[in-house]
Design an enzyme around this catalytic site. Structure first.
Site, mmCIF file in Angstrom:
data_model
loop_
_atom_site.group_PDB
_atom_site.id
_atom_site.type_symbol
_atom_site.label_atom_id
_atom_site.label_comp_id
_atom_site.label_asym_id
_atom_site.label_seq_id
_atom_site.Cartn_x
_atom_site.Cartn_y
_atom_site.Cartn_z
ATOM 1 N N SER A 4 1.129 5.502 -10.308
ATOM 2 C CA SER A 4 1.334 5.626 -8.863
ATOM 3 C C SER A 4 0.299 4.890 -8.015
ATOM 4 O O SER A 4 0.580 4.547 -6.871
ATOM 5 C CB SER A 4 1.379 7.091 -8.440
ATOM 6 O OG SER A 4 0.107 7.679 -8.525
ATOM 7 N N LYS A 60 -4.538 9.732 -4.308
ATOM 8 C CA LYS A 60 -3.659 9.073 -3.337
ATOM 9 C C LYS A 60 -4.506 8.421 -2.255
ATOM 10 O O LYS A 60 -5.689 8.664 -2.117
ATOM 11 C CB LYS A 60 -2.702 10.085 -2.679
ATOM 12 C CG LYS A 60 -1.819 10.833 -3.663
ATOM 13 C CD LYS A 60 -0.861 9.911 -4.367
ATOM 14 C CE LYS A 60 -0.092 10.631 -5.461
ATOM 15 N NZ LYS A 60 0.621 9.736 -6.336
#
Length: 141
Positions: free
Chosen positions: A39, A88
């Protein structure tokens, strides 16, 4: 036992206690997290490790460590004891426009994105409460 043996034993106990306290203090300030998945590619790859400093200050563009959301409910206000960590990037902070919608990020929340569009992030789970963000990445290994 002689007095010197007692003193040596006491010094050993004090040394162990000081070492345990040092480790506890380090864990309160720093976090080491292994990257799992794709990711955050290309910046972070599967297997990389990230050193993060625990903080409550986050800015757009920061890479942060955050408690993973519940797959069905999204981010809850309280971190589950066994929830894994996610890594993230902060795309928008409180009062800023959320990418893709233009809606404003609620107070005390952040909109987080994966660097790789295939990753799961705030596009699926919504803005994350600030209390669930553990810290900001300082370095990758």
């Amino acid at each position: 036992m002689t007095s010197s043996e007692w003193l040596a034993a006491l010094a050993l106990i004090v040394g162990v206690l000081l070492m345990a306290e040092s480790v506890r203090q380090l864990r309160r300030r720093w976090l080491l997290v292994r990257v799992e998945g794709v990711s955050m590619e290309p910046a972070l790859r599967d297997g990389d490790e990230v050193l993060a400093k625990r903080t409550r200050r986050f800015a757009t563009g920061d890479v942060v460590v955050v408690a993973a959301p519940d797959p069905d409910l999204g981010w809850a206000e309280v971190r589950k004891a066994r929830a894994p960590w996610w890594i993230k990037r902060v795309a928008a902070g409180p009062g800023e426009a959320m990418p893709g919608t233009g809606d404003l990020v609620p107070l005390d929340h952040y909109f987080l994105l994966s660097d790789n569009p295939a990753g799961e992030d705030s596009r699926r789970h919504g803005p994350v409460p600030a209390a669930l963000i553990a810290g900001t990445m300082l370095r990758k290994f």
